[in-house]
Write a protein that holds these residues in place. Structure first.
Motif, mmCIF file in Angstrom:
data_model
loop_
_atom_site.group_PDB
_atom_site.id
_atom_site.type_symbol
_atom_site.label_atom_id
_atom_site.label_comp_id
_atom_site.label_asym_id
_atom_site.label_seq_id
_atom_site.Cartn_x
_atom_site.Cartn_y
_atom_site.Cartn_z
ATOM 1 N N ALA B 207 0.846 -1.389 0.397
ATOM 2 C CA ALA B 207 -0.126 -0.427 0.330
ATOM 3 C C ALA B 207 0.452 1.291 -0.157
ATOM 4 C CB ALA B 207 -0.674 -0.273 0.939
ATOM 5 N N PHE B 208 1.958 0.805 0.641
ATOM 6 C CA PHE B 208 2.997 2.208 0.388
ATOM 7 C C PHE B 208 3.363 2.620 -1.380
ATOM 8 C CE2 PHE B 208 6.991 3.467 0.794
ATOM 9 C CZ PHE B 208 7.253 4.179 1.612
ATOM 10 N N ILE B 209 3.422 1.570 -1.865
ATOM 11 C CA ILE B 209 3.442 2.621 -3.237
ATOM 12 C C ILE B 209 2.817 2.779 -3.838
ATOM 13 C CG2 ILE B 209 4.583 1.701 -5.664
ATOM 14 C CD1 ILE B 209 4.685 -1.274 -4.348
ATOM 15 N N PRO B 210 1.367 2.687 -3.894
ATOM 16 C CA PRO B 210 0.820 4.547 -4.363
ATOM 17 C C PRO B 210 1.119 5.723 -3.433
ATOM 18 C CG PRO B 210 -0.724 2.669 -3.574
ATOM 19 C CD PRO B 210 0.543 1.840 -3.883
ATOM 20 N N PHE B 211 1.048 5.332 -2.456
ATOM 21 C CA PHE B 211 0.997 6.614 -1.027
ATOM 22 C C PHE B 211 2.337 7.086 -2.035
ATOM 23 C CE2 PHE B 211 2.556 9.120 1.947
ATOM 24 C CZ PHE B 211 1.527 9.642 2.084
ATOM 25 N N TYR B 212 3.650 6.779 -1.872
ATOM 26 C CA TYR B 212 4.941 7.114 -2.502
ATOM 27 C C TYR B 212 4.782 7.390 -3.743
ATOM 28 C CZ TYR B 212 7.117 8.249 1.859
ATOM 29 O OH TYR B 212 7.267 8.662 3.097
ATOM 30 N N TRP B 213 4.349 7.032 -4.982
ATOM 31 C CA TRP B 213 3.952 7.539 -6.350
ATOM 32 C C TRP B 213 3.293 8.868 -6.376
ATOM 33 C CZ3 TRP B 213 7.006 7.066 -10.742
ATOM 34 C CH2 TRP B 213 7.237 5.435 -10.454
ATOM 35 N N LEU B 214 2.186 8.855 -5.620
ATOM 36 C CA LEU B 214 2.097 10.151 -5.607
ATOM 37 C C LEU B 214 3.062 11.493 -5.863
ATOM 38 C CD1 LEU B 214 -0.812 10.053 -2.567
ATOM 39 C CD2 LEU B 214 -1.588 9.888 -5.474
ATOM 40 N N PRO B 215 2.471 13.285 -6.473
ATOM 41 C CA PRO B 215 3.412 13.992 -6.498
ATOM 42 C C PRO B 215 3.293 14.392 -4.687
ATOM 43 C CG PRO B 215 1.260 14.023 -7.743
ATOM 44 C CD PRO B 215 1.464 12.939 -7.005
ATOM 45 N N ILE B 216 4.091 15.005 -4.733
ATOM 46 C CA ILE B 216 4.909 15.582 -3.365
ATOM 47 C C ILE B 216 4.122 17.436 -3.596
ATOM 48 C CG2 ILE B 216 6.546 17.025 -2.093
ATOM 49 C CD1 ILE B 216 8.410 14.568 -2.756
ATOM 50 N N LYS B 217 3.446 17.704 -2.826
ATOM 51 C CA LYS B 217 2.697 18.941 -2.791
ATOM 52 C C LYS B 217 3.362 19.388 -2.511
ATOM 53 C CE LYS B 217 -2.124 20.859 -1.635
ATOM 54 N NZ LYS B 217 -2.830 20.558 -0.699
ATOM 55 N N GLY B 218 3.174 20.947 -3.405
ATOM 56 C CA GLY B 218 4.431 22.008 -2.530
ATOM 57 C C GLY B 218 6.039 22.145 -3.157
ATOM 58 N N GLU B 219 6.071 21.329 -4.158
ATOM 59 C CA GLU B 219 7.261 20.629 -4.357
ATOM 60 C C GLU B 219 7.035 21.880 -5.653
ATOM 61 O OE1 GLU B 219 9.333 17.417 -5.938
ATOM 62 O OE2 GLU B 219 10.563 18.468 -6.169
ATOM 63 N N VAL B 220 8.866 22.433 -5.713
ATOM 64 C CA VAL B 220 8.777 22.824 -7.232
ATOM 65 C C VAL B 220 9.900 22.682 -8.026
ATOM 66 C CG1 VAL B 220 9.003 25.229 -8.223
ATOM 67 C CG2 VAL B 220 7.516 25.360 -5.878
ATOM 68 N N GLY B 221 9.796 21.773 -8.770
ATOM 69 C CA GLY B 221 10.346 21.240 -9.555
ATOM 70 C C GLY B 221 11.578 22.250 -10.391
ATOM 71 N N SER B 222 12.898 21.794 -11.570
ATOM 72 C CA SER B 222 14.011 22.666 -10.950
ATOM 73 C C SER B 222 13.876 23.080 -12.464
ATOM 74 C CB SER B 222 15.324 21.825 -11.873
ATOM 75 O OG SER B 222 14.662 21.037 -12.807
ATOM 76 N N ILE B 223 12.478 22.494 -13.319
ATOM 77 C CA ILE B 223 12.403 23.488 -14.613
ATOM 78 C C ILE B 223 11.192 24.586 -14.325
ATOM 79 C CG2 ILE B 223 10.994 22.980 -16.449
ATOM 80 C CD1 ILE B 223 12.743 21.507 -17.225
ATOM 81 N N GLN B 224 10.430 24.320 -13.773
ATOM 82 C CA GLN B 224 9.812 25.434 -13.096
ATOM 83 C C GLN B 224 10.549 26.692 -12.581
ATOM 84 O OE1 GLN B 224 8.481 22.395 -11.139
ATOM 85 N NE2 GLN B 224 5.740 23.118 -11.292
ATOM 86 N N ARG B 225 11.507 25.763 -10.977
ATOM 87 C CA ARG B 225 12.187 27.370 -11.177
ATOM 88 C C ARG B 225 13.456 27.883 -12.006
ATOM 89 N NH1 ARG B 225 15.746 24.190 -7.619
ATOM 90 N NH2 ARG B 225 14.481 22.007 -8.025
ATOM 91 N N ALA B 226 13.554 27.238 -12.953
ATOM 92 C CA ALA B 226 14.665 28.295 -13.842
ATOM 93 C C ALA B 226 13.301 29.446 -14.395
ATOM 94 C CB ALA B 226 15.445 27.008 -15.023
ATOM 95 N N ARG B 227 12.228 28.397 -14.938
ATOM 96 C CA ARG B 227 11.668 29.516 -15.660
ATOM 97 C C ARG B 227 10.952 30.706 -14.511
ATOM 98 N NH1 ARG B 227 6.564 25.563 -15.923
ATOM 99 N NH2 ARG B 227 7.833 24.581 -17.450
ATOM 100 N N GLU B 228 11.347 30.669 -12.846
ATOM 101 C CA GLU B 228 10.846 31.340 -12.975
ATOM 102 C C GLU B 228 11.339 32.377 -12.463
ATOM 103 O OE1 GLU B 228 7.573 30.849 -9.276
ATOM 104 O OE2 GLU B 228 6.725 30.051 -10.629
ATOM 105 N N GLN B 229 12.687 31.526 -12.765
ATOM 106 C CA GLN B 229 14.061 32.490 -12.463
ATOM 107 C C GLN B 229 14.234 33.570 -13.703
ATOM 108 O OE1 GLN B 229 16.877 30.653 -9.837
ATOM 109 N NE2 GLN B 229 18.565 31.371 -11.241
ATOM 110 N N SER B 230 13.853 32.915 -15.259
ATOM 111 C CA SER B 230 14.043 34.184 -16.314
ATOM 112 C C SER B 230 13.219 35.200 -16.592
ATOM 113 C CB SER B 230 13.868 32.777 -16.825
ATOM 114 O OG SER B 230 12.968 32.495 -17.380
#
Lengths: 234, 234, 234, 234
Positions: B207-230
């Motif tokens: 049951a751990f598997i599906p839970f850990y496959w869920l997106p991490i709420k509130g995390e901002v990935g590197s692609i988004q950060r690069a975009r925001e910064q530019s």
């Protein structure tokens, strides 16, 4: 930044077509990828050497009797892992690879990829209670060759700073040499002691692991160097 | 962009040669390649643990009887795959690796590379009908160590933001911690339940598997950060 | 270059923290390295499924009798190799990976890594003369799932151009869809025919290989796109 | 730098969408990663072909009797290692990959990944004292196909300089061709001699290794080219 440009010019002079007899110089990036893959596979194949107990009715006892396999797994994983770290250290300071470096690195990988075999010998000898002496000498000798090759590669790259990055200072190069040099003697002593008493030899070889996992005092990594350099620029 | 330069300066201060006792800092790129390779091999070796039926005259029946092997293959593939994703998450936010991080990561890989063995134990126990309890505890305990190491690595990297990228905001760092923290308890409960009843334990671990496959709420990935910064730049 | 900036702005809008429910977006580079490693290992493990003849006194005859193993090796190598090429095609046009894409890709790798097992079943069935029908259906079914996942991944990435690179034109996206779509039907037909006559089914599945190795008409690769774009700049 | 721009323009003309019938052109980076992984795995799997002696009571004797396995390991490791170096040489000069190059490279990898099987045949034949002739011809023939494919790939990439980097001069391209061309004949002679006397054939094939490890006279590597170019700039 004048000293930097000058140093760089000096170190690359004599590396043009006519004057480098060791062949074309290349970006070591692919050498690094290839080495990472070989070392990763060698380390992951270790688990295949552990034979699961056939008798599932007494599984717990069977799993306990495999303890020499677990110990051999952990020791060899940490030894190869530590070799990977030291390979990483070296190539953090090497800017280009000539034919000789490719050959020396291939020989090193050949020895590292052989370690799972030596490791499984060791485990089976301790499991069966026979041949521990032979297995330990075999294991130690394989490791000894790897330790010698590490020194040969680093001294080759360092000589005349021919293959080093221009940002690698001499203190760092010396610090790495100091770290690599005791290894062949250490392992040789461990192997020789193993010929007298296998467990003592194993302990000496294993004591090598924590020592080599310690940071190399005086080494400046690529991230720090990049940072310092960008500070130095106006 | 002033806040950014300032933050970056602050986070790197104290990381120069004299003041970082954990050794040279390096680009984590090679650590990532090495980890990718080890995890990829561990996950692909899983298939070698499935023994094809020898009796080809009743191949269909033989293939059906292997169902615990298929289940173990799928579960362990998805568990290791999910570990890879979380490793990916962590190192999307880590900008440099010191000696301690390399050691902790090697320990984590050592445990991940051991999972194919634990997985084949589980499959054989369910196929033979014996030792399921032992096999499940063994499997759960291996996984437990991995879950603990994930937390140790992330908290180590996060402490004082020493090793994080400057664009990683504190919310993201906290979100990742929140995701990783329940894992050791969850797996421990599943393993303990498995000591009472293997199938119940397995269900809790799975049951751990599906839970850990869920997106991490509130995390901002590197692609988004690069975009925001530019965008932030004039 | 105005159209380009505009298109890029449009495609990234709606991907900020609050509006992307499928989680942080990341550079797909690591997904690509991990996939390359898994596919490379799956394809290289194929050789382990060929058992060398034990009787070295009649080695030539023994090697001839292994012909189904060589055929299975070549077919599966080229099938997986062609999957790698198509994976390469897709990710030449995908600029970022969210959590769902990571999951779908892990499922695809799980199926690809299972193919060596299906391939060795096929070889042993043809060598022993029993169970060819069962082995072919098993092989075809595994391959069918992979073909479906390729379509799911591409359509997921393409939908609303959410995850595509901005330089990927719609013609290229359509051309790739057109190439991927017939695969599930083709393989299903081959598998169904294999249930009637294993050799006919195998021939249909194998005919798939040359077709899928053909260039995708209308696709423009990343190198060409970079070139065109640099021409477009003043 | 005018000549450089001009040359680059010329070499890329005719490679746009309409005029390249061999499909989309891509950065060969992923082809290189994939090839590195396959070659690394092939070379590391070699150790799995060495069977540790079962009788640990006479371990030393058992280890001595395995000498043909060690020899086969070292020879095949250095042969595949040398293939990797030559693959590296080629792709240091190839700037883009079309569909045909991907196919030819996959065929080459298929042959390289088959070498561990041929190598274990050779070792077992020499260990048992039977079938050496057959095993050597099998080994030589596998290697022959690889040598031919190396020539095909390089001549394909070189023709009309279609896929070469613009900084690769014609002398370098010719020097690589000169190095690759003798290989098929050399290996064919060694294999034919092996049909008469296995040890003589093996010696001829093995003599190939040091020759191919020599630097390629006249080749200019990517690092040197980058350096020269930056010097040429004002």
């Amino acid at each position: 930044m004048h000293w930097f440009r000058a140093a760089r010019g000096a170190s690359t002079k004599g590396a043009t077509r006519s004057s480098n007899p060791i062949g074309a110089e290349r970006d070591p990036k692919r050498l690094v990828t290839f080495s990472d893959a070989v070392i990763a596979i060698a380390v992951t194949l270790l688990v295949l050497e552990i034979q699961p107990p056939e008798d599932t009715e007494h599984l717990l006892r069977g799993l306990f009797e495999l303890w020499p396999s677990y110990v051999a797994y952990a020791i060899t994983f940490l030894l190869i892992g530590q070799m990977w770290v030291n390979h990483h250290v070296m190539f953090d300071h090497i800017r280009s690879a000539d034919r000789m470096l490719l050959l020396l690195n291939t020989l090193l990988l050949m020895v590292i990829a052989f370690l799972p075999f030596a490791s499984s010998l060791l485990a089976h000898a301790f499991e069966s209670g026979h041949g521990q002496r032979t297995a330990l000498i075999f294991y130690g000798a394989t490791y000894e060759v790897a330790a010698i090759l590490f020194n040969v590669i680093w001294e080759y790259a360092r000589r005349g700073r021919r293959l080093l990055t221009s940002t690698t200072d001499n203190d760092t190069a010396r610090a790495i040499s100091r770290r690599f040099r005791p290894a062949p003697l250490w392992i040789a002593v461990g192997t020789a002691l193993g010929a007298l008493h296998p467990v003592v030899g194993l302990v000496v070889v294993v004591a090598f692991i924590p020592f080599y996992w310690l940071p190399i005092k005086g080494e400046v990594g690529s991230i720090q160097r990049a940072r310092e350099q960008s500070k130095g620029d106006p």
